[in-house]
Design an enzyme around this catalytic site. Structure first.
Site, PDB file in Angstrom:
ATOM      1  N   GLU A  86       6.729   6.028   8.210  1.00 52.23           N
ATOM      2  CA  GLU A  86       6.038   6.917   7.268  1.00 52.23           C
ATOM      3  C   GLU A  86       4.744   7.490   7.870  1.00 52.23           C
ATOM      4  O   GLU A  86       3.967   8.123   7.155  1.00 52.23           O
ATOM      5  CB  GLU A  86       5.709   6.188   5.954  1.00 52.23           C
ATOM      6  CG  GLU A  86       6.886   5.561   5.226  1.00 52.23           C
ATOM      7  CD  GLU A  86       7.878   6.551   4.615  1.00 52.23           C
ATOM      8  OE1 GLU A  86       7.704   7.782   4.788  1.00 52.23           O
ATOM      9  OE2 GLU A  86       8.839   6.072   3.987  1.00 52.23           O
TER      10      GLU A  86
ATOM     11  N   HIS B 109       4.890  -0.869  -3.018  1.00 52.12           N
ATOM     12  CA  HIS B 109       6.029  -0.878  -3.943  1.00 52.12           C
ATOM     13  C   HIS B 109       5.674  -1.668  -5.205  1.00 52.12           C
ATOM     14  O   HIS B 109       6.260  -2.730  -5.453  1.00 52.12           O
ATOM     15  CB  HIS B 109       7.246  -1.520  -3.259  1.00 52.12           C
ATOM     16  CG  HIS B 109       7.728  -0.834  -2.020  1.00 52.12           C
ATOM     17  ND1 HIS B 109       8.598  -1.410  -1.115  1.00 52.12           N
ATOM     18  CD2 HIS B 109       7.472   0.421  -1.533  1.00 52.12           C
ATOM     19  CE1 HIS B 109       8.867  -0.563  -0.133  1.00 52.12           C
ATOM     20  NE2 HIS B 109       8.181   0.549  -0.351  1.00 52.12           N
TER      21      HIS B 109
ATOM     22  N   HIS C  15       0.604   2.911   1.171  1.00 50.09           N
ATOM     23  CA  HIS C  15       1.883   3.030   0.480  1.00 50.09           C
ATOM     24  C   HIS C  15       2.347   1.629   0.126  1.00 50.09           C
ATOM     25  O   HIS C  15       2.320   0.732   0.977  1.00 50.09           O
ATOM     26  CB  HIS C  15       2.908   3.723   1.378  1.00 50.09           C
ATOM     27  CG  HIS C  15       4.304   3.600   0.881  1.00 50.09           C
ATOM     28  ND1 HIS C  15       4.680   3.984  -0.394  1.00 50.09           N
ATOM     29  CD2 HIS C  15       5.433   3.111   1.458  1.00 50.09           C
ATOM     30  CE1 HIS C  15       5.966   3.754  -0.562  1.00 50.09           C
ATOM     31  NE2 HIS C  15       6.450   3.212   0.540  1.00 50.09           N
TER      32      HIS C  15
ATOM     33  N   HIS D 285      10.910   3.948  -5.931  1.00 46.27           N
ATOM     34  CA  HIS D 285      10.481   3.485  -4.596  1.00 46.27           C
ATOM     35  C   HIS D 285       9.075   2.865  -4.625  1.00 46.27           C
ATOM     36  O   HIS D 285       8.910   1.715  -4.230  1.00 46.27           O
ATOM     37  CB  HIS D 285      10.554   4.646  -3.593  1.00 46.27           C
ATOM     38  CG  HIS D 285      10.239   4.249  -2.188  1.00 46.27           C
ATOM     39  ND1 HIS D 285      10.976   4.644  -1.103  1.00 46.27           N
ATOM     40  CD2 HIS D 285       9.238   3.484  -1.677  1.00 46.27           C
ATOM     41  CE1 HIS D 285      10.471   4.120   0.000  1.00 46.27           C
ATOM     42  NE2 HIS D 285       9.414   3.415  -0.315  1.00 46.27           N
TER      43      HIS D 285
ATOM     44  N   GLU E 154      -9.630   1.540 -19.015  1.00 43.46           N
ATOM     45  CA  GLU E 154     -10.067   1.807 -17.637  1.00 43.46           C
ATOM     46  C   GLU E 154      -9.354   2.966 -16.943  1.00 43.46           C
ATOM     47  O   GLU E 154      -9.903   3.570 -16.018  1.00 43.46           O
ATOM     48  CB  GLU E 154      -9.842   0.550 -16.777  1.00 43.46           C
ATOM     49  CG  GLU E 154     -10.873  -0.525 -16.948  1.00 43.46           C
ATOM     50  CD  GLU E 154     -12.258  -0.048 -16.532  1.00 43.46           C
ATOM     51  OE1 GLU E 154     -13.130   0.006 -17.420  1.00 43.46           O
ATOM     52  OE2 GLU E 154     -12.455   0.276 -15.358  1.00 43.46           O
TER      53      GLU E 154
HETATM   54  O1  2HA Z   1       9.464   0.862   5.658  1.00 42.39           O
HETATM   55  O2  2HA Z   1       8.074   1.163   2.544  1.00 42.39           O
HETATM   56  O3  2HA Z   1       8.915   3.641   2.636  1.00 42.39           O
HETATM   57  C1  2HA Z   1       8.515   0.656   4.723  1.00 42.39           C
HETATM   58  C2  2HA Z   1       8.598   1.511   3.572  1.00 42.39           C
HETATM   59  C3  2HA Z   1       9.280   2.819   3.679  1.00 42.39           C
HETATM   60 ZN    ZN Z   2       8.275   2.262   0.835  1.00 38.65          ZN
END
Ligand code: 2HA
Ligand code: ZN
Length: 264
Positions: A110, A135, A133, A204, A163
């Site tokens: 990414e 999840h 990034h 995702h 908040e």
């Molecule tokens: O590989 O989270 O979006 C790691 C990730 C891809």
């Molecule tokens: Zn990811």
């Protein structure tokens, strides 16, 4: 260990411990100052270079700390030199590795998305430094049950807790499911970053950006907490909630310039 590596890997470790970066999920990129770089390496010597096929001229000369591809957030704190790399943008299409990826690794898949987000956020805020990034579970849950309308997402998340409006007054961007690691999702995410610091990737996860480790971690925590509250009450009978007028009163009291057209 250099203080900046310690601070960055502590945040990466916290993200893992919250359950937001299982296995090799998630990635991290952080602009370092020259002074911070000097605490990691004595002199600049290129170990390897990585070529990309997009224009990063506006980042030339900047240093980035970036997680490696296939690396686990779980392992960054105990072995930063294998799981992270220190890279300099050497040319409009080249990153130069100065430290890290000790086992022969390379930047996260990414990385182009991260770098495109940095380019956009730096246009909005000269002090911008960080893209994370991850999840977060409840954000992913929400993307299964709620239509992908970002004004609707913003209104719901603002109304879950007091908040939210204070922490992300600009709202939140939302993208449909798009294959990860490619140009399409990278371009779409960077486009959203013109308006938002955070962008949801349906089914995702989340991209969040900002100036400091604490600020971005706090942004992720606050968004995910709002999503958690939503997931806990969405199938219950709600008898009272935060109203549009409450939010407007809050914005006035804290002098917050929130995104217009959602609660007005
Ligand atoms: O590989 O989270 O979006 C790691 C990730 C891809
Ligand atoms: Zn990811």
């Amino acid at each position: 260990m250099a203080k900046v590596i310690e601070e960055a890997t502590e945040i990466i470790d916290l993200l893992y411990k919250h359950g937001w970066d299982e296995r090799n999920g998630g990635n991290f990129s952080y602009i370092l100052t020259d002074e911070e770089v000097q605490t990691i390496i004595k002199e600049e010597k290129e170990i390897r270079e990585f070529k990309y096929d997009f224009d990063m001229s506006s980042l030339i000369g900047k240093y980035f700390l970036i997680t490696g591809t296939q690396k686990y957030f779980k392992n960054c704190l105990k072995d930063p030199e294998t799981n992270l790399g220190l890279l300099k943008v050497k040319d409009k299409d080249t990153l130069s590795l100065l430290w890290g990826y000790k086992d022969g690794g390379r930047p996260t898949s990414e990385a182009p998305t991260h770098l495109k987000c940095h380019i956009e956020r730096l246009k909005k805020d000269k002090e911008h430094r960080l893209v994370i990034h991850c999840h977060p579970t409840n954000i992913i849950c929400m993307s299964h049950i709620l239509e992908l309308d970002e004004n609707k997402w913003t209104e719901i998340l603002w109304k879950m807790q007091t908040e939210s409006l204070v922490v992300f007054p600009e709202g939140i961007g939302v993208l449909p499911w798009i294959i990860c690691g490619g140009d399409e999702i990278g371009e779409a995410t960077a486009l959203k970053m013109k308006e938002y610091r955070s962008v949801v990737w349906a089914q995702h996860g989340l991209f969040s950006t900002g100036k400091t480790l604490d600020e971005v971690f706090g942004l992720i925590e606050t968004i995910e907490k709002a999503a958690e509250i939503y997931m806990k009450i969405c199938d219950k009978k709600v008898v009272q909630s935060i109203t549009n007028d409450n939010l407007k009163e809050l914005a006035k009291a804290f002098n917050i310039n929130y995104k217009k057209g959602i609660i007005d």
